[in-house]
Design an enzyme around this catalytic site. Sequence first.
Site, short mmCIF file in Angstrom:
data_model
loop_
_atom_site.label_atom_id
_atom_site.label_comp_id
_atom_site.label_asym_id
_atom_site.label_seq_id
_atom_site.Cartn_x
_atom_site.Cartn_y
_atom_site.Cartn_z
N GLY A 120 9.28 -23.93 9.11
CA GLY A 120 10.38 -24.72 9.61
C GLY A 120 10.51 -24.62 11.12
N CYS A 121 10.27 -23.42 11.67
CA CYS A 121 10.39 -23.25 13.12
C CYS A 121 9.08 -22.82 13.73
CB CYS A 121 11.48 -22.21 13.43
SG CYS A 121 11.16 -20.60 12.72
N GLY A 122 7.99 -23.00 12.99
CA GLY A 122 6.69 -22.57 13.49
C GLY A 122 6.45 -21.10 13.18
#
Length: 275
Positions: A120-122
Amino acid sequence: MPRPAPLSTTMSDGNSAPDAYTYAELDDAAGSGSAVLAEECALAIAYNGISHAVMMVSPSALEDFVVGFSLSGEVVGGIDDIHDIQLNRRGDAFSAEVQIGNRAFWALKEQRRNLAGTSGCGLCGVEAIEQALPQLTALAPSPLPPAAHLHDLRARINDVQRLARQSGALHAALFVDEQGEIVLCREDIGRHNALDKLIGALRREGRDGRHGFAVVTSRCSLELIHKAVRARLSTLVSLSAPTDLCVRWARQHHLNLIHLPHHNAPRVYSPGAGA
């Protein structure tokens, strides 16, 4: 100036004669010729039907590469975990369908599931660092190879680099046995790929990487140290100087690391002086 055009667009399989490409000389529009260029193709690797990676490689010794890539990337724990490799070709691309054992496949799926959880955020910084600086099992200390086995090694490497003689632009990874003879040479556009091919060839031929030493013609990066330690090679010789981090990791993991300069005696960086 006329645009360079290929004489043939058929990719060789690494055994047939490679293609030549025409070119025009920049400072003389009337001058032209042809040259053999290094081949490059895309190789998609899937394990038990699940796509894993797409690599740009040279289309030679691809089964060696798949085995070495699987071992050095710790997809499998040993060559016995690889049950079958099916190579297929479509145009300029190859695919490798690899069948691995249930235990290795379960571990691979767990790894993919853990990575997916952070998508989701890398990939988070901690996990990225852990991948770049992984925990490795140190080797048992091994004696250094005799200095005589490195004598004229650069010239001998040039003699066995068949693909590089034809086209250039290729790295090589080689294995020198306990008698000082070059018994394996694998070449690729990528330095990591070349070492993976060598590791795969060693395993497929049943050779013990501790009985001799590996040579890389490329820059010695930390990733090559990782691969050498995971493959249980005792000694890595590099034609280019290593970085300080490479030396520290080689010493920490008891990998003999030797730099072979152009015009000087071989330099042993690991084990360190007095070790």
